[in-house]
Design an enzyme around this catalytic site. Structure first.
Site, PDB file in Angstrom:
ATOM      1  N   ARG A   1       0.795  -1.229   0.000  1.00  0.00           N
ATOM      2  CA  ARG A   1       0.000   0.000   0.000  1.00  0.00           C
ATOM      3  C   ARG A   1       0.830   1.282   0.000  1.00  0.00           C
ATOM      4  NH1 ARG A   1      -3.078  -3.648   3.349  1.00  0.00           N
ATOM      5  NH2 ARG A   1      -4.775  -4.417   2.028  1.00  0.00           N
TER       6      ARG A   1
ATOM      7  N   GLY B   1      -1.145 -11.303   9.114  1.00  0.00           N
ATOM      8  CA  GLY B   1      -1.009 -12.739   9.328  1.00  0.00           C
ATOM      9  C   GLY B   1      -2.001 -13.344  10.293  1.00  0.00           C
ATOM     10  N   GLY B   2      -3.092 -12.625  10.606  1.00  0.00           N
ATOM     11  CA  GLY B   2      -4.051 -13.126  11.589  1.00  0.00           C
ATOM     12  C   GLY B   2      -4.673 -14.453  11.223  1.00  0.00           C
TER      13      GLY B   2
ATOM     14  N   ASN C   1      -8.774  -9.753  13.371  1.00  0.00           N
ATOM     15  CA  ASN C   1      -9.610 -10.781  13.979  1.00  0.00           C
ATOM     16  C   ASN C   1      -8.839 -11.595  15.014  1.00  0.00           C
ATOM     17  OD1 ASN C   1      -8.391 -11.741  11.258  1.00  0.00           O
ATOM     18  ND2 ASN C   1      -8.659 -13.624  12.430  1.00  0.00           N
TER      19      ASN C   1
ATOM     20  N   ASP D   1     -15.087 -12.629  11.540  1.00  0.00           N
ATOM     21  CA  ASP D   1     -13.898 -12.045  10.904  1.00  0.00           C
ATOM     22  C   ASP D   1     -14.141 -10.595  10.523  1.00  0.00           C
ATOM     23  OD1 ASP D   1     -11.250 -11.981   9.868  1.00  0.00           O
ATOM     24  OD2 ASP D   1     -12.032 -12.228   7.862  1.00  0.00           O
TER      25      ASP D   1
ATOM     26  N   TRP E   1     -13.247  -0.920  -3.837  1.00  0.00           N
ATOM     27  CA  TRP E   1     -12.042  -1.400  -3.140  1.00  0.00           C
ATOM     28  C   TRP E   1     -10.925  -0.369  -3.217  1.00  0.00           C
ATOM     29  CZ3 TRP E   1     -13.124  -5.373  -0.228  1.00  0.00           C
ATOM     30  CH2 TRP E   1     -12.106  -6.090   0.411  1.00  0.00           C
TER      31      TRP E   1
ATOM     32  N   ALA F   1      -8.340  -8.611  -2.387  1.00  0.00           N
ATOM     33  CA  ALA F   1      -8.993  -9.753  -1.749  1.00  0.00           C
ATOM     34  C   ALA F   1     -10.258 -10.213  -2.466  1.00  0.00           C
ATOM     35  CB  ALA F   1      -9.327  -9.418  -0.290  1.00  0.00           C
TER      36      ALA F   1
ATOM     37  N   ASP G   1     -12.737  -8.052  12.123  1.00  0.00           N
ATOM     38  CA  ASP G   1     -11.536  -7.254  12.363  1.00  0.00           C
ATOM     39  C   ASP G   1     -11.877  -5.915  13.046  1.00  0.00           C
ATOM     40  OD1 ASP G   1     -10.302  -9.263  10.885  1.00  0.00           O
ATOM     41  OD2 ASP G   1      -8.942  -7.904   9.894  1.00  0.00           O
TER      42      ASP G   1
END
Length: 586
Positions: free
Chosen positions: A135, A195-196, A279, A321, A494, A558, A323
């Site tokens: 990003r 990496g959750g 999450n 999920d 997005w 995603a 978050d």
């Protein structure tokens, strides 16, 4: 394996750089703190550390924007397409961007010519959750700093692209990665980790931007110790706001997720960093009864020590999920003659929250999507009022113990708003929120933690709620919770949002259009197709007396990976990798 590459400069580029003074001008702490007020550069993620993404430029406005046209387009090249979610940075006539697969480019902002390119040497075993995106960079001194998919921070010389320092932040083999743009506060470069979905332990870390030395570390799962480093010595900095296992059962806090994967904002008035956390792991909430701090939360962190000053949890005991990583944007407003130091965030769970940024107290909350099925509202403290029947059931209660019953939950786990940043206009006092109307079938399954493996304990598929649109760009009044206008889009939105004093709001859509909308009415004043879906964040700046708009184009992220039935709606869209830059004709 990829290679570092620095392209030779042409004579015209050398002359251009000499004119801009690129070799002499460094980015200072003052430059970063003043970024929102200055118009000739963009040196922070969010066009200011508060993250408002507002520019006072107004030469491009509702009257003139129809004449805006592209002046150059730059291709990221090669076969490495996928999602291009970068926000460009601008300093002294040079643009700095990142591309998919942890690439960095320096571009002559006048001509679109490449000055240098850096490709990270990524190992084969990287485990990005949600596409190989990046990003953006941070700028400080003569350095260009960014995070990589194998969880490293890399500082490059801004003139040559050569590596000045490189630090391993975490072990990519355990599922860690970095996709967010770092920020620089008081000379420290501050980053979270992703990496959750792999049961990592979320952490925020600060490094000396000049040399990469670690300054402090703040885990974001309750029970893990934080540390500061003084004179090269590691010192405990207290348990992160609670005792081990207090809001987690057994040892699940040891692989609790809560990754601060989106990066943070900073408010100079309160001297606080604001980071959101992801999450709790696993998704199956029946394995971890309790609030599971500090997952799905906003954290206020002392930038000097890493201490958590306050926290606000948007989805305690998250089972969908949802978050809590979405950016917390600082802003002030008047109420009964008093100035309220507030901060607002549009959460994946479908509610927008306005908090007192000094202490984290809940001021108000309200839905910003049409349908929310998992909660009936928020109580006086902002805690959700759960609809228990809409929580995915415990697979242990099923006949075979292998799969719980499915529920239809709204919004879907990709969120009412995902990573794509909002904008706040001082002129209209409105937030411009890119949102999506979708639901999901979700069910729980048994799971166990294994290093480097997916740690979900859930299955899902996403569905559109409406036939004619999914994405909705909304203008929201944070003082009343009312929607002022909406713009509907067939595909999911997005991309990030930019607001300007020209009464314009810029964003992009997967269909490839850069869109300029009237900030007061939502009417489309401008559109231009860039040839691939836009999932980056637009910027604006002034150079040689002219206002420019730039945005990355390159479909991915995603949605096509996790979108289920929704992915079918966008499967025909072409990938790409380019930067488009626009201005008015002379």
């Amino acid at each position: 394996m990829t290679k570092n590459k620095t392209k030779a400069l042409s004579l015209s580029m050398i002359v251009s750089l000499a004119l801009t003074g690129m070799a002499n001008a460094n980015v200072t702490d003052k430059d970063i703190l003043n970024d929102q007020m200055t118009t000739d550069d963009v040196v922070s993620y969010g066009l200011g550390l508060k993250g408002q993404r507002y520019s006072p430029l107004k030469k491009i406005n509702t009257e003139t924007v129809k004449e805006m046209r592209p002046v150059w387009a730059f291709s990221l090249g090669g076969e490495k397409q996928r999602g291009q979610e970068s926000q460009p940075m601008i300093k002294d006539g040079v643009m700095y961007i990142t591309g998919s697969y942890s690439r960095v480019y320096a571009i002559d902002a006048r001509t679109g010519d490449e000055l240098w390119q850096y490709d990270a040497r990524l190992p084969d075993g990287i485990m990005p959750c949600c596409d190989v995106i990046n990003r953006g960079v941070a700028l400080y001194g003569d350095l260009v700093i960014f995070g990589t998919l194998d969880a490293k921070l890399v500082a490059l010389d801004k003139n040559s692209g050569n590596v000045v320092w490189k630090k391993t932040v975490e072990d990519y083999k355990a599922g860690y990665s970095i996709t967010a743009a770092p920020i620089v506060v008081k000379g420290n470069v501050i980053t979270g980790v992703a990496g959750g979905e792999f049961g990592v332990v979320g952490k925020v870390r600060a490094y000396d931007a000049k040399n990469g030395k670690l300054v402090w570390e703040r885990p974001t799962v309750e029970g893990h110790m934080g540390y500061i480093w003084k004179d090269g010595k590691k010192m405990e900095n207290g348990i992160s706001g609670g005792q081990a296992g207090k809001t987690w059962p057994g040892d699940l806090w040891k692989s609790g997720g809560a990754a601060p994967w989106l990066g943070g904002t900073y408010d100079v008035d309160t001297d606080l960093l604001f980071f959101g956390t992801g999450n709790p792991a696993p998704w199956n909430s029946h394995l971890r009864p309790g609030d599971n701090l500090f997952s799905s939360s906003r954290l206020a962190i002392d930038p000097d020590t890493g201490k958590i000053v306050w926290h606000f949890q948007t989805t305690p005991h998250d089972g969908w999920d949802f978050d809590g990583v979405n950016e917390l944007v600082s802003f002030d407003y008047k109420q009964n003659g008093k100035t309220i130091k507030a901060a607002a965030t549009a959460d994946r769970n479908g509610f927008m929250y306005v908090l007192n940024r000094e202490n984290g107290d809940f001021i108000r909350g309200f839905p910003f999507v049409d349908k929310i099925s998992w909660a009936s509202g928020l109580d006086k403290n902002g805690r959700p009022l759960y609809i228990d029947s809409n929580r995915p059931s415990n697979p242990a209660d099923s006949k075979d113990g292998k799969k719980g019953s499915s529920v239809v939950a709204t919004p879907a786990f990709l969120g009412a708003k995902n990573w794509m940043p909002v904008a706040y206009s001082k002129d209209t006092e409105l937030f411009y929120v890119p949102s999506n109307e979708w639901s999901m079938d979700i069910w729980n399954e048994p799971t166990a933690y294994k290093k480097g493996s997916a740690y979900l304990g859930a299955g899902f598929t996403i569905k559109a709620i409406n036939e004619d649109y999914i994405g909705v760009l909304r203008a929201m009044d944070p003082k009343t919770g009312k929607e002022v206008w909406r713009f509907k889009n067939y595909s999911p939105l997005w991309a990030g949002v930019l607001a300007t004093a020209g009464n314009l709001v810029f964003t992009g859509n997967p269909e490839g259009y850069l869109l300029g909308l009237n900030a007061k009415t939502g009417d489309v004043e401008y559109k231009f197709n860039t040839g691939s879906g836009i999932v980056g964040s637009p910027i604006t700046w002034e150079m040689d007396g002219e206002q420019y708009i730039s945005v990355l184009s390159g479909w991915g992220g995603a949605v096509p990976l996790w979108g289920g039935d929704v992915a079918k709606r966008v499967k025909h869209l072409n990938q790409g990798g380019s930067v488009w830059t626009f201005k008015l004709p002379k």
